[in-house]
Structure formats: structure tokens, C-alpha cells
Design a protein around this motif. Structure first.
Motif, PDB file in Angstrom:
ATOM      1  N   UNK A 152       0.805  -1.055  -0.004  1.00 64.25           N
ATOM      2  CA  UNK A 152      -0.165  -0.044   0.029  1.00 64.25           C
ATOM      3  C   UNK A 152       0.738   1.241   0.049  1.00 64.25           C
ATOM      4  N   UNK A 153       1.849   1.248   0.618  1.00 60.64           N
ATOM      5  CA  UNK A 153       2.897   2.379   0.650  1.00 60.64           C
ATOM      6  C   UNK A 153       3.359   2.582  -0.492  1.00 60.64           C
ATOM      7  N   UNK A 154       3.900   1.477  -1.389  1.00 62.47           N
ATOM      8  CA  UNK A 154       4.685   1.412  -2.675  1.00 62.47           C
ATOM      9  C   UNK A 154       3.673   1.828  -3.873  1.00 62.47           C
ATOM     10  N   UNK A 155       2.539   0.951  -3.741  1.00 62.71           N
ATOM     11  CA  UNK A 155       1.582   1.224  -4.940  1.00 62.71           C
ATOM     12  C   UNK A 155      -0.082   1.092  -4.208  1.00 62.71           C
ATOM     13  N   UNK A 156      -0.588   2.108  -3.998  1.00 63.98           N
ATOM     14  CA  UNK A 156      -1.813   1.973  -3.275  1.00 63.98           C
ATOM     15  C   UNK A 156      -2.807   1.495  -3.971  1.00 63.98           C
ATOM     16  N   UNK A 157      -2.992   1.605  -5.518  1.00 60.89           N
ATOM     17  CA  UNK A 157      -3.961   0.841  -6.416  1.00 60.89           C
ATOM     18  C   UNK A 157      -3.847  -0.390  -6.164  1.00 60.89           C
ATOM     19  N   UNK A 158      -2.508  -1.022  -6.184  1.00 60.06           N
ATOM     20  CA  UNK A 158      -2.472  -2.664  -6.170  1.00 60.06           C
ATOM     21  C   UNK A 158      -2.522  -2.973  -4.826  1.00 60.06           C
ATOM     22  N   UNK A 159      -2.377  -2.273  -3.818  1.00 62.20           N
ATOM     23  CA  UNK A 159      -2.428  -2.580  -2.477  1.00 62.20           C
ATOM     24  C   UNK A 159      -3.660  -2.614  -1.802  1.00 62.20           C
ATOM     25  N   UNK A 160      -4.624  -1.825  -2.465  1.00 64.67           N
ATOM     26  CA  UNK A 160      -6.123  -2.002  -1.970  1.00 64.67           C
ATOM     27  C   UNK A 160      -6.785  -3.455  -2.275  1.00 64.67           C
ATOM     28  N   UNK A 161      -6.481  -4.039  -3.195  1.00 62.11           N
ATOM     29  CA  UNK A 161      -7.174  -5.506  -3.521  1.00 62.11           C
ATOM     30  C   UNK A 161      -6.710  -6.341  -2.511  1.00 62.11           C
ATOM     31  N   UNK A 162      -5.267  -6.413  -2.079  1.00 63.78           N
ATOM     32  CA  UNK A 162      -4.831  -7.243  -1.194  1.00 63.78           C
ATOM     33  C   UNK A 162      -5.291  -6.832   0.379  1.00 63.78           C
TER      34      UNK A 162
END
Length: 187
Positions: A152-162
Motif C-alpha cells: 500500500x505504501x509503494x502502490x496504493x492501487x495494487x495494495x487495495x485489493x490485497x
């Protein structure tokens, strides 16, 4: 914040066991098997695939596949070692009755629609199952929380589904820990 919220969803799962029908026989089997299924799905479909993609990006496809396979089996071996240590600790406490993760259905007489009559060794078996789940899931949640935070810190868009997937799968983790202990202690 996301890691904390995902972790707190485990507490939500443990609270769900206080729904009145949860202490009846079919619910124990249903709750534990549903928890296992959700956790396996998220681990194999979501987390494993994300790890494979990250390893492939960092190391190339061949070494990425080797790395994700090695770390996955490393986790399996770590849990085997944890179970072994727990088994030794249980033996030292006088709890030597079979497998720590033995079948709850064979340890308890089941009467449809009635609360599980839990006594003596049955209580010990259920408490050990709950404790083993707690230790395994605690060890599992440490890197999971770190992965959620870092992604989430690095890539919020990718971290949200995780974050959403981990939050959802932490609910049955709470059930897997609390349900056997609740059946044994009623608290």
C-alpha cells in the motif's frame, strides 16, 4: 492503518462465534472447514500469484518460480516445526492424546442440533487445536501485515485489493482460533 484494520478483522471473526447457533455441532465443523477453504483460496490464488509476479520481476521467470516455491515450502516446513514444538510443550504439560490437529469429529460425540458435550480430553483437544491455530496464524500474519503495509505504501492501487482480500480472509482466521477454544471453555 490498513495493516491494523486488516488485523482487526481477525477479532471480528472471533466475535462471530457468539452468535447463538455457533455452539451447535454442525457449526464447529462448518466454521473450521469454511475458514480453511477461504484461507487456502486467498493464499493460493491471491498471495501466491502476487509473490510469483514480484519474484519474476525481480529475479526473472526461472529464478522467480524457484524462489516462490522455496519460500512457500519453507513456510510449510516452519509450520511443521511449530507443530512439533507445540506437541512437545503439550506432552510436558501432560497432554499426550494424539495429534494436535486431530479430528474434532472423532473426539466428540455429535448429536444433531444440540450443544457439543465437551469434557476432559475433548476439551484439551479443542484447546490445543485453537492454540495451534493461534500460533500458526500469528506467525502467518506478521509477514502478511508487512506485505500489506509495504504494498500500500509503494502502490496504493495494487495494495487495495490485497488489503481487501486479507481483511476478508482474516475473519475466518478469527473463527478458526476462537471456535475450538469457545467449544472447550464456553468463554
Amino acid at each position: 492503518l490498513a495493516s491494523t484494520l486488516a488485523g482487526l478483522s481477525t477479532a471480528l471473526g472471533s466475535i462471530l462465534i457468539y452468535v447463538p447457533t455457533v455452539y451447535h455441532n454442525p457449526t464447529l465443523s462448518l466454521g473450521l472447514s469454511l475458514s480453511a477453504g477461504v484461507m487456502l483460496y486467498v493464499a493460493l490464488i491471491d498471495i501466491y500469484q502476487k509473490s510469483l509476479g514480484d519474484y519474476n520481476t525481480a529475479l526473472g521467470e526461472e529464478w522467480g518460480t524457484i524462489a516462490v516455491t522455496a519460500t512457500t515450502w519453507g513456510g510449510v516446513l516452519a509450520m511443521i516445526m511449530v507443530e512439533w514444538v507445540i506437541r512437545l510443550a503439550c506432552q510436558k504439560m501432560g497432554m499426550t492424546d494424539g495429534d494436535v490437529l486431530g479430528s474434532v469429529e472423532t473426539a466428540i460425540e455429535v448429536k444433531q442440533g444440540e450443544p457439543i458435550p465437551v469434557t476432559g480430553e475433548d476439551k484439551r483437544q479443542l484447546v490445543k487445536t485453537g492454540l495451534m491455530s493461534m500460533i500458526a496464524l500469528t506467525l502467518h500474519n506478521i509477514p502478511e501485515g508487512m506485505a500489506t503495509f509495504l504494498l500500500i505504501s509503494r502502490e496504493p492501487a495494487a495494495g487495495l485489493p490485497l488489503f481487501i482480500a486479507i481483511t476478508i480472509h482474516n475473519i475466518p482466521e478469527g473463527i478458526a482460533i476462537a471456535l475450538p477454544i469457545y467449544h472447550a471453555t464456553k468463554s
